[in-house]
Design a protein around this motif. Structure first.
Motif, PDB file in Angstrom:
ATOM      1  N   LEU A 132      -1.886  10.394  -5.014  1.00  0.00           N
ATOM      2  CA  LEU A 132      -2.062   9.155  -4.253  1.00  0.00           C
ATOM      3  C   LEU A 132      -1.752   7.925  -5.103  1.00  0.00           C
ATOM      4  O   LEU A 132      -1.145   6.965  -4.630  1.00  0.00           O
ATOM      5  CB  LEU A 132      -3.498   9.090  -3.714  1.00  0.00           C
ATOM      6  N   GLU A 133      -2.175   7.958  -6.365  1.00  0.00           N
ATOM      7  CA  GLU A 133      -1.883   6.829  -7.248  1.00  0.00           C
ATOM      8  C   GLU A 133      -0.383   6.691  -7.469  1.00  0.00           C
ATOM      9  O   GLU A 133       0.160   5.579  -7.477  1.00  0.00           O
ATOM     10  CB  GLU A 133      -2.589   7.016  -8.586  1.00  0.00           C
TER      11      GLU A 133
ATOM     12  N   ASN B 139       1.139   5.041  -4.446  1.00  0.00           N
ATOM     13  CA  ASN B 139       0.865   3.599  -4.425  1.00  0.00           C
ATOM     14  C   ASN B 139       1.758   2.859  -5.398  1.00  0.00           C
ATOM     15  O   ASN B 139       2.265   1.769  -5.085  1.00  0.00           O
ATOM     16  CB  ASN B 139      -0.603   3.349  -4.753  1.00  0.00           C
TER      17      ASN B 139
ATOM     18  N   ASP C  55       5.179   2.644  -3.891  1.00  0.00           N
ATOM     19  CA  ASP C  55       5.196   1.668  -2.799  1.00  0.00           C
ATOM     20  C   ASP C  55       5.254   0.249  -3.333  1.00  0.00           C
ATOM     21  O   ASP C  55       5.950  -0.614  -2.774  1.00  0.00           O
ATOM     22  CB  ASP C  55       3.952   1.847  -1.928  1.00  0.00           C
ATOM     23  N   GLN C  56       4.524  -0.012  -4.418  1.00  0.00           N
ATOM     24  CA  GLN C  56       4.539  -1.362  -4.991  1.00  0.00           C
ATOM     25  C   GLN C  56       5.913  -1.743  -5.510  1.00  0.00           C
ATOM     26  O   GLN C  56       6.265  -2.926  -5.527  1.00  0.00           O
ATOM     27  CB  GLN C  56       3.500  -1.448  -6.116  1.00  0.00           C
TER      28      GLN C  56
END
Length: 603
Positions: A14-15, A18, A21-22
């Motif tokens: 999940l990290e 993220n 995505d950033q």
């Protein structure tokens, strides 16, 4: 820009998603494997409590062990393959684990604390399968190794066709893989087209270890230039390995500047011509001027109209071209919208299906765990109840230890008190306790100590020995001078003569008993001790007949060879007689009602 597929199990990655995505990097999370716990028996978990060293291979190994063992021995040293695993140890056990700088098996084996392992109890907590390097090396270094496989990795799908179709539709060109098992699951397809797409040069693999890179290259013939290895297994390290491989695609727009051409008209200087004087009609001049003006106007209108027509045609052509481009873009947009709607429906269907499967799997696991827990509890309870019942019966009938049997029955009462359908069993236990409390208990210890005291007195008892009376005194009488007393004189002379050579003493006793020397006296005392010792042994072995026979033999020995006039011998004789009158009964069988009640309750 590269489009990434993350294959880590549910709850992981999940990290990484993220971070991608950033950075505006498209990514999809497709869990290829799932973690299934492997419950261990009490005997398999027992080595953990005696361990000197406990080694955790992964975060999952920590999590799965924590669900079965809540507390680790304080004396055990804890080691983890990587920093994330060490954090998991801290999170679940509030203990600090040693982790190497090189976060892999080789780095762990290089730690100084793991070099000398002679006769040390080492527990390796891991999943099923995987590398055997740690286990082999620990054994080579002299460790007593126990392996606890607390989980296993299982592929979410039988084949990878569904994943590969989904990735191909998403135009995935980068795949994150964290284990060899994941590689095997991804390449598990029978469709040549999908396999060729996966092995094409457009696909790039992001791995977390050199071992996985070698496995991918040797097993599936993927070129090394299409493999990137992260500096660690954590999400940040994987992200840092992805970013340098991004191909920035930019397009530079070129603008064409249109410059309007300005035409500068320079008036020509009028040419001076000679003027001829001539008479001209005014009407003719007027007509000529009108004619010239009309021609010029007509020519101007024609030229202007032509210019307007050219611009109109150009504008129309541009409009048609723009319209065609817009139509094409609209068509593409509609196609993409339809594709997105189809993908959305497919994703929704997949999510619903996955959610259903996961719900069913979780329900099945919970039911299985609950059933297993009930079976374990039921099995343990049945074993304990059966053991206590048999122990109570053994103590009551074999050892005649009624107090011990009562204590065991009380423990059995406490165990089954909170269970169902226990009325008959509790009643039987209470009845047996009352029966055992009413049983007569022979004073074995008191009798043993009494016989022991008699043994200590054997050496001081008086034997029946001969007591010689005092010899008769002989008085020297003078010889008579009378001739008639010659016989008397001869006798007196004979006694005097004999006293000089032979000592003859005369005692007044009717029966002369045989004399006993020291060895015979010792044998008689040993015989009495033997009878008393035999009585002691029979008492401890609970053999009443032998006990009484030994006491009878001891009494007979005392009567035959010991002085019954002596006070100590009389006391010994009285004690032997009294001991033979003691009511002594061993091996009395007590029928416990608990035995049948336990069998009925366990049914």
């Amino acid at each position: 820009m590269m489009r990434i597929a993350i294959t880590r199990p549910e709850g992981k990655g999940l990290e990484l998603a993220n971070l991608l995505d950033q950075q505006g990097i498209f990514n999809v999370h497709t869990p290829v494997l799932r973690i299934e716990p492997c419950p261990l028996s009490a005997s398999q978990l027992a080595p953990i409590q005696d361990a000197d060293i406990i080694v955790f291979i992964s975060q999952d190994s920590v999590k799965q062990l924590a669900e079965q063992v809540s507390l680790l021995p304080a004396s055990a040293q804890l080691f983890a393959v990587g920093e994330q695993t060490a954090n998991a140890v801290q999170r679940y056990y509030s203990r600090k684990a040693v982790a190497p700088n090189q976060q892999d098996s080789e780095g762990l084996l290089a730690l100084s604390q793991l070099q000398q392992l002679d006769s040390k109890q080492v527990v390796l907590v891991k999943g099923h399968g995987g590398r055997t390097l740690l286990a082999k090396t620990f054994k080579q270094r002299g460790a007593i190794l126990n392996v606890c496989a607390v989980y296993k990795r299982v592929a979410q799908q039988d084949t990878s066709d569904k994943w590969l179709d989904h990735w191909r539709s998403k135009e995935i060109d980068g795949i994150v893989v964290t284990s060899n098992a994941t590689l095997d699951a991804i390449f598990n397809t029978q469709q040549e087209e999908l396999l060729n797409w996966l092995k094409s040069k457009s696909r790039h693999f992001f791995l977390v270890s050199e071992r996985s890179a070698r496995y991918l290259h040797n097993t599936y013939e993927v070129g090394q230039q299409r493999i990137s290895i992260a500096n660690g297994p954590d999400d940040l390290a994987i992200f840092n390995s992805i970013v340098p491989n991004q191909q920035q695609q930019g397009s530079q727009m070129s603008e064409q500047e249109t410059q309007s051409e300005s035409v500068t008209s320079n008036p020509e200087a009028p040419v001076t011509q000679p003027v001829f004087k001539q008479k001209i009609s005014k009407l003719a001049v007027l007509a000529l001027l009108v004619s010239v003006t009309g021609g010029v106007a007509t020519a101007g209108l024609i030229i202007h109209g032509k210019q307007i027509s050219d611009k109109t045609y150009a504008a129309l052509a541009q409009l048609r071209q723009d319209n065609a481009q817009l139509s094409e873009q609209l068509k593409q947009a509609k196609s993409q919208l339809a594709l997105l709607q189809g993908n959305l429906q497919q994703q929704n269907s997949e999510l619903e299906e996955r959610l259903t499967l996961q719900t069913q799997a979780v329900d099945a696991q919970l039911n299985a765990a609950l059933s297993q827990a009930k079976q374990q509890i039921s099995g343990a309870l049945s074993s304990e109840v059966t053991y206590l019942q048999r122990m109570a019966e053994f103590k009551a009938n074999a050892e005649q230890d009624y107090q011990g049997a009562i204590a065991v029955l009380k423990r059995l009462y406490d165990v089954v008190q909170s269970e169902n359908n226990n009325t008959a069993l509790l009643s039987a236990i209470a009845t047996d306790i009352a029966t055992l409390q009413a049983q007569p208990t022979p004073a074995v210890e008191a009798l043993y100590l009494q016989v022991h005291g008699m043994l200590q007195q054997v050496d001081s008892l008086a034997l029946k020995t001969l007591q010689l009376p005092e010899p008769k005194a002989h008085h020297d009488e003078p010889l008579s001078s009378e001739i008639s007393d010659f016989q008397s004189n001869l006798q007196k002379t004979w006694h005097k003569l004999v006293d000089d050579f032979i000592k003859v003493r005369t005692r007044e006793v009717a029966v002369i008993d045989p004399l006993l020397d020291a060895e015979q006296q010792q044998l008689l005392r040993a015989q009495l001790r033997s009878h008393l010792s035999q009585a002691q042994s029979a008492l401890m072995d609970k053999q009443a007949s032998i006990f009484f026979n030994a006491l009878g033999s001891a009494q007979l020995t005392v009567e035959q060879f010991y002085d019954l006039q002596d006070r100590a011998v009389q006391v010994m004789q009285d004690q032997l007689i009294e001991l033979q009158k003691v009511p002594l009964k061993f091996n009395a069988q007590v029928e416990l009602k608990t035995t049948a009640a336990v069998k009925e309750w366990l049914k």
